[in-house]
Each structure stands twice: as C-alpha cells, then as structure tokens.
Motif scaffolding. Structure first.
Motif, short mmCIF file in Angstrom:
data_model
loop_
_atom_site.label_atom_id
_atom_site.label_comp_id
_atom_site.label_asym_id
_atom_site.label_seq_id
_atom_site.Cartn_x
_atom_site.Cartn_y
_atom_site.Cartn_z
N TRP A 150 -23.17 8.69 11.48
CA TRP A 150 -24.42 9.05 10.79
C TRP A 150 -24.98 10.34 11.37
O TRP A 150 -25.40 11.23 10.63
N VAL A 151 -25.01 10.47 12.69
CA VAL A 151 -25.54 11.67 13.34
C VAL A 151 -24.82 12.91 12.83
O VAL A 151 -25.46 13.88 12.39
N TYR A 152 -23.49 12.92 12.85
CA TYR A 152 -22.74 14.10 12.42
C TYR A 152 -22.87 14.35 10.92
O TYR A 152 -22.92 15.50 10.48
N GLU A 153 -22.94 13.28 10.14
CA GLU A 153 -23.15 13.43 8.69
C GLU A 153 -24.48 14.13 8.42
O GLU A 153 -24.57 15.05 7.60
N ILE A 154 -25.53 13.71 9.12
CA ILE A 154 -26.86 14.31 8.95
C ILE A 154 -26.86 15.76 9.42
O ILE A 154 -27.39 16.65 8.75
N LEU A 155 -26.28 16.01 10.56
CA LEU A 155 -26.23 17.38 11.08
C LEU A 155 -25.49 18.30 10.11
O LEU A 155 -25.91 19.44 9.88
N ASP A 156 -24.40 17.81 9.53
CA ASP A 156 -23.67 18.60 8.52
C ASP A 156 -24.52 18.81 7.28
O ASP A 156 -24.61 19.92 6.76
N ARG A 157 -25.16 17.74 6.80
CA ARG A 157 -25.97 17.82 5.59
C ARG A 157 -27.10 18.83 5.72
O ARG A 157 -27.42 19.55 4.78
N PHE A 158 -27.71 18.91 6.89
CA PHE A 158 -28.83 19.81 7.11
C PHE A 158 -28.41 21.12 7.80
O PHE A 158 -29.25 21.87 8.27
N ASN A 159 -27.08 21.34 7.84
CA ASN A 159 -26.53 22.57 8.42
C ASN A 159 -27.09 22.83 9.82
O ASN A 159 -27.50 23.94 10.14
N ALA A 160 -27.13 21.79 10.64
CA ALA A 160 -27.74 21.88 11.96
C ALA A 160 -26.77 21.55 13.10
O ALA A 160 -27.18 21.49 14.25
N LYS A 161 -25.51 21.37 12.77
CA LYS A 161 -24.55 20.93 13.79
C LYS A 161 -24.36 21.97 14.89
O LYS A 161 -24.34 21.64 16.08
N ALA A 162 -24.25 23.25 14.54
CA ALA A 162 -24.04 24.28 15.55
C ALA A 162 -25.24 24.36 16.49
O ALA A 162 -25.08 24.46 17.72
N GLU A 163 -26.44 24.29 15.94
CA GLU A 163 -27.64 24.33 16.78
C GLU A 163 -27.71 23.10 17.68
O GLU A 163 -28.02 23.20 18.87
N PHE A 164 -27.41 21.93 17.12
CA PHE A 164 -27.40 20.69 17.89
C PHE A 164 -26.42 20.80 19.06
O PHE A 164 -26.75 20.48 20.21
N MET A 165 -25.22 21.29 18.77
CA MET A 165 -24.21 21.40 19.81
C MET A 165 -24.63 22.41 20.87
O MET A 165 -24.35 22.23 22.06
N GLY A 166 -25.35 23.44 20.48
CA GLY A 166 -25.86 24.40 21.44
C GLY A 166 -26.90 23.81 22.37
O GLY A 166 -27.03 24.22 23.52
N LEU A 167 -27.64 22.83 21.88
CA LEU A 167 -28.71 22.20 22.67
C LEU A 167 -28.19 21.06 23.56
O LEU A 167 -28.62 20.91 24.69
N VAL A 168 -27.29 20.23 23.00
CA VAL A 168 -26.86 19.03 23.73
C VAL A 168 -25.35 18.79 23.68
O VAL A 168 -24.88 17.75 24.11
#
Length: 148
Positions: free
Chosen positions: A126-144
């Motif tokens: 679910w986390v990765y699906e949401i991050l992909d849907r909101f185009n936020a995965k790269a930023e998320f990975m940069g933070l944590v």
C-alpha cells in the motif's frame, strides 16, 4: 472554534467532527498511546491532528499542530482508540513527504522506521502504491530510504 478547553486529540476530534473535517489524531498523539512499546519515548509537547490539505482553510486552532495527509479519507483508514480516530502508521509514514516542514515529524518517522518490528508490520504494498500514485516515491526515498 473554541479551543481553550482542548486537552488532547480526543477533545479535538469532536470539534472537527462538528465541522465535517476528515481527520485523525496525528503522529505525536498516536505515539503517546503506543510509543513506549515501540521505543519512542521523548515526544514534543503538542496536540496534533492530521487532515486533508483541502480542509486547511477551515481549520485554524491556536496551539494545535496541523499535519497533512498525503492521501484523502484519512479517517476511513484510521485506528480508533478511546472513541477517537488515530492515523494509521502507513498514513503517518507516507505523509512524511507533505509534513517535512514540521521540525519533529521526519525525526519521529525515522525513529519508527528504525524499529524492525514497525518496518515488518507496515503494509509496504500500500505504501509504495500510494507513493507511486502521488509521484512521491523519490522524495520519500530521499527522506527515509536508508531505513526501508
């Protein structure tokens, strides 16, 4: 909205319910309930609530920290404790990308993710699906990303 009587997120819950605001108690409020078991002891002295960014203009409560949910309908995924909705760990983790401006938010999410039991219990699909849907995965990975 009168806020002088607010003591905790449960009190705030009823105020926001009257306003029709989709909400859940935030990161610090949840950690006050379960943080000891997760190895998170020292917490900021705040009352916090998570809402959708679209509701921000309707919510102005002195002394309350407003966190934003990356995903709409945060209350629908919340865990109820004592009659109040508390944001799910997954919501709190993915929302780090929209709450990085809150000084303590990123540090607490990183502390949670450093706990192997927490990492293993999260619904990463679910986390990765949401991050992909909101185009936020790269930023998320940069933070944590070093913790996942």
């Amino acid at each position: 909205m009168p806020s002088d009587h607010l003591r905790d997120c449960e009190d705030l819950h009823w105020e926001l319910t009257e306003l029709g605001v989709d909400h859940a108690c935030g990161l610090v409020s949840l950690l006050r309930v379960i943080g000891g078991r997760l190895g998170v002891g020292e917490l900021p002295d705040v009352v916090d609530v998570m809402i959708n960014p679209s509701d921000a203009p309707r919510v102005s409560i002195p002394g309350v920290t407003i966190e934003f949910s990356l995903v709409p309908n945060v209350q629908g995924r919340a865990v109820y404790v004592g009659g109040a909705p508390f944001a799910s760990l997954e919501d709190l983790v993915v929302s780090v990308v929209v709450n990085r401006g809150i000084p303590w938010y990123l540090g607490l999410v990183r502390k949670l993710l450093s706990n192997g039991g927490v990492r293993e219990s999260l619904n990463w699909e679910w986390v990765y699906e949401i991050l992909d849907r909101f185009n936020a995965k790269a930023e998320f990975m940069g933070l944590v990303g070093d913790l996942v």
